[in-house]
Write a protein that holds these residues in place. Structure first.
Motif, mmCIF file in Angstrom:
data_model
loop_
_atom_site.group_PDB
_atom_site.id
_atom_site.type_symbol
_atom_site.label_atom_id
_atom_site.label_comp_id
_atom_site.label_asym_id
_atom_site.label_seq_id
_atom_site.Cartn_x
_atom_site.Cartn_y
_atom_site.Cartn_z
ATOM 1 N N SER A 83 57.090 78.370 24.354
ATOM 2 C CA SER A 83 58.382 77.733 23.380
ATOM 3 C C SER A 83 59.189 79.088 22.445
ATOM 4 O O SER A 83 60.553 78.783 22.727
ATOM 5 C CB SER A 83 57.586 76.629 22.406
ATOM 6 N N ILE A 88 62.690 77.493 21.484
ATOM 7 C CA ILE A 88 63.119 76.250 21.714
ATOM 8 C C ILE A 88 62.138 75.938 20.591
ATOM 9 O O ILE A 88 60.733 76.914 20.371
ATOM 10 C CB ILE A 88 62.230 75.381 22.807
ATOM 11 N N ARG A 108 63.987 65.308 24.091
ATOM 12 C CA ARG A 108 64.651 66.224 23.522
ATOM 13 C C ARG A 108 64.673 67.674 23.276
ATOM 14 O O ARG A 108 63.561 67.879 22.218
ATOM 15 C CB ARG A 108 66.497 65.486 22.616
ATOM 16 N N LYS A 109 65.124 68.631 22.920
ATOM 17 C CA LYS A 109 64.786 69.678 22.406
ATOM 18 C C LYS A 109 64.882 69.519 20.880
ATOM 19 O O LYS A 109 65.738 69.269 20.022
ATOM 20 C CB LYS A 109 66.379 70.845 23.021
ATOM 21 N N ILE A 140 62.909 69.983 28.771
ATOM 22 C CA ILE A 140 62.902 70.048 27.282
ATOM 23 C C ILE A 140 63.902 71.116 26.860
ATOM 24 O O ILE A 140 65.372 70.458 26.592
ATOM 25 C CB ILE A 140 62.250 70.253 26.903
ATOM 26 N N ARG A 141 63.839 72.718 27.064
ATOM 27 C CA ARG A 141 64.829 73.569 27.534
ATOM 28 C C ARG A 141 66.258 72.998 27.419
ATOM 29 O O ARG A 141 67.186 72.997 27.202
ATOM 30 C CB ARG A 141 65.076 74.534 27.224
ATOM 31 N N ARG A 143 67.228 70.478 28.788
ATOM 32 C CA ARG A 143 67.781 68.748 28.339
ATOM 33 C C ARG A 143 67.943 68.795 29.494
ATOM 34 O O ARG A 143 68.615 66.739 28.936
ATOM 35 C CB ARG A 143 69.012 68.717 27.993
#
Length: 202
Positions: A83, A88, A108-109, A140-141, A143
């Motif tokens: 992460s 993130i 989400r991020k 996640i990063r 989106r």
């Protein structure tokens, strides 16, 4: 490094989804007489609720539970490192018994959740598990998880509008009821084809 190919495809699909949404909004304003502010607020609320409920249902459907740090310290350490390198926030980590080696990301991020199955952890070595976790963190990063949810929301809105148009313009009999269901399903699948294109690419 950001995946420019994925970003470009997300932008294109996002534009197409917006076009579908704009058509549905115009139909709602024309056929139902709703003012634009009501259409906007209603659709945002609909997608928002769908996002929250969808995330909750995804976690509940597999019986996901938080991964205890004392028992899986290495997984937490690797996710923290990944992460940080991706820029993130560390997502919430959960574990579930799915019957097969599997993992998925929701959210989400900044508010993401990664779920891994017990079977995956038991069958893969530490480096392989890290590779899977990196894959889910990338969703996640970038989106693209949010894009999938938004796409599903737009597809649902367009399908509902199509169903009501059939019902209001027909004879309001049982045949129109079943026709509305068929039209809604076809319309939703048409919109989802563009969302699936992103899903397959990602």
């Amino acid at each position: 490094m950001r995946h420019l190919g994925l970003k470009a495809r997300m932008a294109i699909v996002g534009s197409i989804l917006f076009a579908f949404y704009a058509v549905a909004a115009v139909v709602v304003m024309g056929v139902f007489g709703w003012p634009l502010p009501l259409v906007l607020v209603g659709s945002v609320a609909f997608v928002g609720v769908q996002y929250k409920v969808g995330k909750w249902m995804a976690l509940r459907s597999v019986g996901a539970e938080d991964i205890p740090k004392d028992r899986y310290a290495e997984i937490h350490r690797r996710v923290e490192s990944l992460s940080e390198s991706m820029g993130i926030d560390k997502p919430r980590l959960m574990i579930a018994r799915m019957g097969v080696p599997n993992a998925f990301a929701v959210g989400r991020k900044g508010a993401g959740t990664v779920v891994v199955s017990e079977e995956l952890i038991s069958r893969l070595d530490a480096d392989e598990v890290e590779g899977v976790l990196a894959h889910e963190l990338a969703h996640i990063r970038n989106r693209d998880v949010v894009m999938m949810v938004l796409g599903q929301g737009v597809a649902s809105i367009v399908a509902i509008v199509a169903q009501w148009v059939v019902l209001l313009t027909g004879d309001n009999d049982i045949a129109d009821f079943f026709l509305a269901i068929v039209v809604g399903q076809i319309t939703q699948m048409l919109v989802m084809l563009f969302v699936f294109a992103i899903s397959r690419y990602r």
